[in-house]
Every structure is written in C-alpha cells, then in structure tokens.
Design an enzyme around this catalytic site. Structure first.
Site, PDB file in Angstrom:
ATOM      1  N   GLU A  40     -39.842 -45.921 -76.138  1.00  0.00           N
ATOM      2  CA  GLU A  40     -40.871 -46.953 -76.015  1.00  0.00           C
ATOM      3  C   GLU A  40     -41.694 -46.834 -74.732  1.00  0.00           C
ATOM      4  O   GLU A  40     -42.721 -47.526 -74.574  1.00  0.00           O
ATOM      5  CB  GLU A  40     -40.229 -48.350 -76.081  1.00  0.00           C
ATOM      6  CG  GLU A  40     -39.615 -48.858 -74.791  1.00  0.00           C
ATOM      7  CD  GLU A  40     -38.248 -48.271 -74.461  1.00  0.00           C
ATOM      8  OE1 GLU A  40     -37.663 -48.669 -73.430  1.00  0.00           O
ATOM      9  OE2 GLU A  40     -37.771 -47.401 -75.220  1.00  0.00           O
ATOM     10  N   HIS A  62     -35.641 -43.713 -73.849  1.00  0.00           N
ATOM     11  CA  HIS A  62     -36.703 -44.720 -73.840  1.00  0.00           C
ATOM     12  C   HIS A  62     -37.938 -44.218 -74.580  1.00  0.00           C
ATOM     13  O   HIS A  62     -38.996 -43.994 -73.978  1.00  0.00           O
ATOM     14  CB  HIS A  62     -37.090 -45.061 -72.399  1.00  0.00           C
ATOM     15  CG  HIS A  62     -36.099 -45.906 -71.675  1.00  0.00           C
ATOM     16  ND1 HIS A  62     -35.972 -47.259 -71.901  1.00  0.00           N
ATOM     17  CD2 HIS A  62     -35.185 -45.582 -70.728  1.00  0.00           C
ATOM     18  CE1 HIS A  62     -35.024 -47.754 -71.112  1.00  0.00           C
ATOM     19  NE2 HIS A  62     -34.531 -46.753 -70.394  1.00  0.00           N
ATOM     20  N   CYS A  69     -31.026 -47.609 -74.368  1.00  0.00           N
ATOM     21  CA  CYS A  69     -30.532 -47.132 -73.068  1.00  0.00           C
ATOM     22  C   CYS A  69     -29.261 -47.871 -72.644  1.00  0.00           C
ATOM     23  O   CYS A  69     -28.230 -47.731 -73.291  1.00  0.00           O
ATOM     24  CB  CYS A  69     -31.632 -47.227 -72.012  1.00  0.00           C
ATOM     25  SG  CYS A  69     -31.302 -46.178 -70.568  1.00  0.00           S
TER      26      CYS A  69
END
Length: 315
Positions: free
Chosen positions: A236, A234, A142
């Site tokens: 994750e 993102h 990001c």
C-alpha cells in the site's frame, strides 16, 4: 463503484484530486445496492497518510464499500489530533456488537517490542479473537501480519541483523490461489521492518499456506480456511514513503542503510520509480472480490454499517 467516507474527512480531497470515486453516505443511501462494510484498524502513527493509501486501493473496485476506521482505546496516539479520531474513528467497544464483511489490521513501528509488551496487546488480542466470528475475511499488514501469525498460529518473530527496507523481488508458490490471480510470476513490493518470521514454521504449520516469498523472506501467507491473509510488507506504500522513512531515521541519528533497490543509482537525491502499484491494486481488488464479496452473507441483519458521528454530534 465508490468508497463511502464522511464528507469532512481530509483523505477525501486527496482521493478526489486523483479521480477516485468517493461517495458520501447521503448519496450512497439512495442506491439500491448491498455495500461491503470494511473495518480498518489503523495502528500506524501517521494515520491520515495510511487512510489515503488504503482508501485509494479499496476504491479501485466495482463494489460499493463502506469504511469504518478503528483506533485503540488503550493507546494514546501522538501524531494525530484527538478531534480527528473523535470525528472519523470508532473504538472496539462501540463496534463489537456489529458484523463486518472485511477488516484490515495495519502495521505499526513497534517490532522491537515483544508482543506482550505492547501497551495495547490485550485489547488487540480481543479484537483478533472477535474477528473469528464477526468478520468474513481479515487482511493483516506488516507488524499486523506478525501479530496475527503469533496470536492465531503460535509463530513468533525474530530480529533481523539490520532493517529490511527497500523494494524486493517476489515469486508466487501457487498461481491457482485466487488472491494472486493476475499476478506476474515475478513482481516487486516494498518492505520496511526490523523483524521477520520463520519460513520453516509457516511451511510446517497445517493451517497455513506460504503463497508468496522473495528476497525479503515470506511475503503473503494465507490460512487454509481463507479467513486470515498476512502480508509482511507494504504494497500500500506511496512512491515516496520509503524515502520519507529513510530521511526521518537519518534525522534521528539512527545507524540506517539506504533502502535497497529503491533510489535510482542509489542516489537519494533522485526520484524513486514505483514498480509495485499495479500489484497493490490487484491484491486489494482480489481480496475484496474473492474473499469478501464472494464469501460474505447477503443478509443485512448481521451486517450493519456502523455510522461515524457527524462533527456536530461531538459538540
């Protein structure tokens, strides 16, 4: 194989409940295995949540992975205790003489600032320069991806009309690249940011490949020497991360839109459905295997694990 983190780290309990194989240094030292040494520069404000998210993905691999967390010396973190940083984190000055197999530089909620106005930008540029000959492969996430594109390749960011927040569809531009091996032709990923980067500038840059893009713009960019991987979203994120961010922004009184394609029936009272988990694991396992493990030298004289001090050493 497991990830190796300190026994006392709070993330350990969460990961063990999820049946993720976690090992402490004492047990790891008994195995005749050359582990991968991964450095994580955690720029996110809620560091403990980010620790769990990244460790969960790095633990889904047949490789043994030693983790060292890094925080900025020139920035005072407000959402994590000083004792947590002292116990589980290192600083650049304490690791700069070591070599690492891989590194992750996370995002940070500071897109509204020009890069040079970030109070730790000078330190971050030193770290990014240091990675050129001290780290085999670096994954930037990001804002970390935008910072890498700006510093290494001269590509700036621009402000969006409104926050890009939600779950977006993506496609792969080159299925032969190892990083996306096993990816579906269409897949979903979370985004949460106020800025973006120019698709045109990425495509025209001689040292970059736009590997994946979608409704939220450029998503996965990789340098042609495979040294740097920039992920603008993102993958994750946990299932509820966007919901937590949305509620936080509403409480701040921000003029914010509901995350797109996220809540069922656009009803914030309903539980979101995770549509990106498998590709999250795939991205990180491909990175560890093809860009770290397969590329890093075996010799350990230059690849030394940086020991995180035990709690009693701080007394």
């Amino acid at each position: 194989m497991p990830i190796n983190i300190p026994k006392q780290m709070p993330a350990r309990e969460v990961l063990e409940k999820e049946k993720i194989f976690v090992m402490d240094e004492e047990r790891a030292s008994t195995q005749d295995i050359r582990p991968l040494n991964i450095l994580i520069l955690n720029l996110m404000p809620e560091k403990e949540k980010t620790e769990v998210q990244l460790l969960r993905l790095l633990g889904n691999s047949p490789l043994q992975v030693n983790i060292t967390f890094l925080h900025m010396e020139t920035h005072q973190s407000k959402n994590v205790s000083k004792s947590h940083l002292e116990q589980f984190y290192k600083t650049y000055s304490s690791v700069k003489n070591y070599y690492f197999d891989g590194m992750i530089i996370t995002g940070a909620p500071i897109e509204h600032l020009a890069f040079e106005d970030v109070n730790y930008w000078e330190e971050l540029t030193k770290i990014m320069e240091w990675t050129n000959d001290h780290v085999t492969s670096v994954m930037h996430i990001c804002w970390g991806a935008q910072a890498a594109l700006y510093h290494h390749y001269g590509i700036g960011k621009f402000e969006l009309p409104c926050k890009c927040s939600g779950i977006y569809k993506h496609t792969i531009n080159d299925q032969t690249i190892k990083l996306v091996r096993g990816f579906d032709e269409v897949y979903f990923a979370p985004h949460s940011r106020y800025t973006s980067v120019s698709r045109k500038e990425i495509l025209e840059h001689p040292n970059l490949l736009l590997l994946s893009e979608g409704e939220a713009g450029p998503f996965i960019i990789i340098s042609k020497d495979e040294k740097h991987i920039m992920v603008t979203g993102h993958l994750e994120y946990d299932t509820d991360t966007l919901a937590i961010e949305y509620e936080r922004d509403l409480k701040k009184g921000l003029d914010i839109q509901m995350p797109e394609n996220y809540f069922p029936n656009d009803n914030a009272g309903e539980q979101p459905i995770n549509m990106w988990r498998s590709h999250s694991h795939l991205l990180f396992s491909n990175w560890l295997n093809y860009y770290v493990y397969q590329e890093t030298p075996y010799e350990q004289d230059r690849k030394v694990k940086v020991d995180v001090p035990a709690p009693e050493e701080h007394k």
